[in-house]
Design a protein around this motif. Structure first.
Motif, mmCIF file in Angstrom:
data_model
loop_
_atom_site.group_PDB
_atom_site.id
_atom_site.type_symbol
_atom_site.label_atom_id
_atom_site.label_comp_id
_atom_site.label_asym_id
_atom_site.label_seq_id
_atom_site.Cartn_x
_atom_site.Cartn_y
_atom_site.Cartn_z
ATOM 1 N N GLU A 151 54.040 82.998 26.481
ATOM 2 C CA GLU A 151 52.923 83.748 27.078
ATOM 3 C C GLU A 151 51.995 82.816 27.850
ATOM 4 N N ALA A 152 51.737 81.638 27.277
ATOM 5 C CA ALA A 152 50.867 80.658 27.944
ATOM 6 C C ALA A 152 51.522 80.160 29.228
ATOM 7 N N ALA A 153 52.840 79.940 29.180
ATOM 8 C CA ALA A 153 53.568 79.489 30.370
ATOM 9 C C ALA A 153 53.496 80.547 31.471
ATOM 10 N N PHE A 154 53.628 81.814 31.085
ATOM 11 C CA PHE A 154 53.543 82.904 32.061
ATOM 12 C C PHE A 154 52.156 82.941 32.711
ATOM 13 N N LEU A 155 51.106 82.812 31.884
ATOM 14 C CA LEU A 155 49.733 82.788 32.410
ATOM 15 C C LEU A 155 49.537 81.610 33.351
ATOM 16 N N LEU A 156 50.057 80.476 32.950
ATOM 17 C CA LEU A 156 49.944 79.252 33.739
ATOM 18 C C LEU A 156 50.597 79.428 35.108
ATOM 19 N N LEU A 157 51.819 79.924 35.118
ATOM 20 C CA LEU A 157 52.566 80.089 36.368
ATOM 21 C C LEU A 157 51.951 81.171 37.252
ATOM 22 N N THR A 158 51.476 82.249 36.648
ATOM 23 C CA THR A 158 50.824 83.312 37.427
ATOM 24 C C THR A 158 49.569 82.790 38.092
ATOM 25 N N GLY A 159 48.791 82.013 37.353
ATOM 26 C CA GLY A 159 47.573 81.431 37.917
ATOM 27 C C GLY A 159 47.861 80.491 39.073
ATOM 28 N N VAL A 160 48.874 79.627 38.898
ATOM 29 C CA VAL A 160 49.259 78.692 39.965
ATOM 30 C C VAL A 160 49.703 79.460 41.208
ATOM 31 N N PHE A 161 50.522 80.479 41.007
ATOM 32 C CA PHE A 161 51.026 81.282 42.128
ATOM 33 C C PHE A 161 49.886 81.974 42.877
ATOM 34 N N LEU A 162 48.999 82.631 42.148
ATOM 35 C CA LEU A 162 47.904 83.365 42.795
ATOM 36 C C LEU A 162 46.899 82.425 43.461
ATOM 37 N N GLY A 163 46.619 81.289 42.828
ATOM 38 C CA GLY A 163 45.690 80.323 43.413
ATOM 39 C C GLY A 163 46.215 79.742 44.713
ATOM 40 N N ALA A 164 47.504 79.376 44.725
ATOM 41 C CA ALA A 164 48.124 78.823 45.932
ATOM 42 C C ALA A 164 48.205 79.886 47.034
ATOM 43 N N SER A 165 48.592 81.106 46.658
ATOM 44 C CA SER A 165 48.679 82.198 47.644
ATOM 45 C C SER A 165 47.319 82.490 48.258
ATOM 46 N N PHE A 166 46.278 82.416 47.429
ATOM 47 C CA PHE A 166 44.913 82.670 47.907
ATOM 48 C C PHE A 166 44.518 81.653 48.981
ATOM 49 N N TRP A 167 44.906 80.376 48.777
ATOM 50 C CA TRP A 167 44.600 79.358 49.780
ATOM 51 C C TRP A 167 45.260 79.679 51.122
ATOM 52 N N TRP A 168 46.562 80.027 51.095
ATOM 53 C CA TRP A 168 47.266 80.293 52.347
ATOM 54 C C TRP A 168 46.745 81.555 53.029
ATOM 55 N N LEU A 169 46.283 82.512 52.241
ATOM 56 C CA LEU A 169 45.674 83.718 52.806
ATOM 57 C C LEU A 169 44.370 83.361 53.519
ATOM 58 N N ILE A 170 43.547 82.549 52.873
ATOM 59 C CA ILE A 170 42.280 82.118 53.473
ATOM 60 C C ILE A 170 42.532 81.347 54.764
ATOM 61 N N LEU A 171 43.489 80.412 54.734
ATOM 62 C CA LEU A 171 43.776 79.610 55.918
ATOM 63 C C LEU A 171 44.285 80.484 57.061
ATOM 64 N N SER A 172 45.204 81.393 56.751
ATOM 65 C CA SER A 172 45.759 82.274 57.790
ATOM 66 C C SER A 172 44.682 83.157 58.403
ATOM 67 N N LEU A 173 43.833 83.733 57.565
ATOM 68 C CA LEU A 173 42.750 84.584 58.069
ATOM 69 C C LEU A 173 41.730 83.764 58.853
ATOM 70 N N GLY A 174 41.431 82.571 58.341
ATOM 71 C CA GLY A 174 40.449 81.710 59.014
ATOM 72 C C GLY A 174 40.898 81.295 60.399
ATOM 73 N N VAL A 175 42.156 80.873 60.519
ATOM 74 C CA VAL A 175 42.681 80.458 61.830
ATOM 75 C C VAL A 175 42.720 81.648 62.781
ATOM 76 N N SER A 176 43.082 82.828 62.257
ATOM 77 C CA SER A 176 43.177 84.012 63.125
ATOM 78 C C SER A 176 41.816 84.423 63.682
ATOM 79 N N LEU A 177 40.742 84.116 62.961
ATOM 80 C CA LEU A 177 39.395 84.450 63.444
ATOM 81 C C LEU A 177 39.047 83.676 64.717
ATOM 82 N N PHE A 178 39.579 82.470 64.829
ATOM 83 C CA PHE A 178 39.300 81.625 65.994
ATOM 84 C C PHE A 178 40.454 81.627 66.995
#
Length: 198
Positions: free
Chosen positions: A142-169
Motif C-alpha cells: 500500500e505504501a509503495a502504491f501511494l509512493l508511486l502515485t505521488g511520484v507520477f502525479l507530481g511529475a505530470s503536474f510539472w509537465w502540465l505547468i510547463l506546457s501551459l506556461g509555454v503556450s501562454l507565450f
C-alpha cells in the motif's frame, strides 16, 4: 504524508531543465499544448517504470538493466542526438497545419524510449525512496502504491505547468520559432554528447 512527499519528489525530479524540457518547449511551440504534455508524460511513464522496480525490488529486472547500462546509454545518446538534429532542421509549421505529419503517440513513445535508456534511474529512485523513509524491507504494498502515485502525479503536474506556461507565450515566441528550433536542437545535441561522456 508519504503521498505528499512523493508528489513533491516527482515534481522536483522532473523540474530540473534538461533535454526533455527543451523537447517539451519546442513541441508546444510547434504542435501545441497536448504535444508538449504528452512528451513530458513519456518521461513520467519511464520514471514510473523505474520507480516501480525500485519500490518493489525487482532484482532480476534491475540487475539485467544495470548489466546492460553501457549499451542502453549508447542507444539513448544516439537517440538524443537524432532528436537534436531533427529539431535543428525542423522548419516552422504553418499555423493551419501545426499538427500535419505529426503523431501525438509518436511524441509520447519517443520520450518514453529515450528515458528508458537510462537504467541508473533505478538506483536514483532507490536512494530517494530511502530518503523518504521507504525501503523494500520496511515498506508495504500500500505504501509503495501511494509512493508511486505521488511520484507520477507530481511529475505530470510539472509537465502540465510547463506546457501551459509555454503556450501562454506562444504568440510572442512563434515568430522566432526557427531560431528556437535551432537553439533547442544545438542544446539537445550538446546534451547528447555530455550524456555519452559522463
Amino acid at each position: 504524508m508519504l503521498f505528499f512527499n512523493s508528489f513533491l519528489l516527482g515534481f522536483a525530479v522532473s523540474a530540473p531543465f534538461g533535454p526533455i524540457g527543451l523537447l517539451v518547449m519546442q513541441r508546444v511551440l510547434s504542435n501545441g499544448r497536448a504535444a508538449g504534455f504528452l512528451t513530458g508524460l513519456g518521461a513520467v511513464t519511464a520514471n514510473l517504470i523505474y520507480a516501480s522496480v525500485a519500490a518493489f525490488g525487482f532484482s532480476v529486472v534491475s540487475g539485467f538493466l544495470l548489466e546492460h547500462e553501457l549499451a542502453l546509454k549508447m542507444m539513448g545518446s544516439l537517440f538524443l542526438l537524432y532528436l537534436g538534429v531533427k529539431t535543428f532542421l525542423k522548419k516552422p509549421p504553418a499555423k493551419a497545419a501545426a499538427l500535419e505529419g505529426t503523431s501525438l503517440l509518436g511524441m509520447y513513445l519517443s520520450t518514453l524510449l529515450l528515458m528508458l535508456s537510462n537504467p541508473v534511474t533505478i538506483l536514483n529512485f532507490t536512494a530517494m525512496f530511502a530518503g523518504l523513509g521507504f525501503t523494500q524491507d520496511a515498506g508495504t504494498a500500500e505504501a509503495a502504491f501511494l509512493l508511486l502515485t505521488g511520484v507520477f502525479l507530481g511529475a505530470s503536474f510539472w509537465w502540465l505547468i510547463l506546457s501551459l506556461g509555454v503556450s501562454l507565450f506562444k504568440d510572442k515566441i512563434t515568430p522566432h520559432i526557427a531560431r528556437v528550433n535551432k537553439l533547442a536542437g544545438v542544446l539537445v545535441i550538446v546534451l547528447a554528447a555530455i550524456s555519452w561522456i559522463c
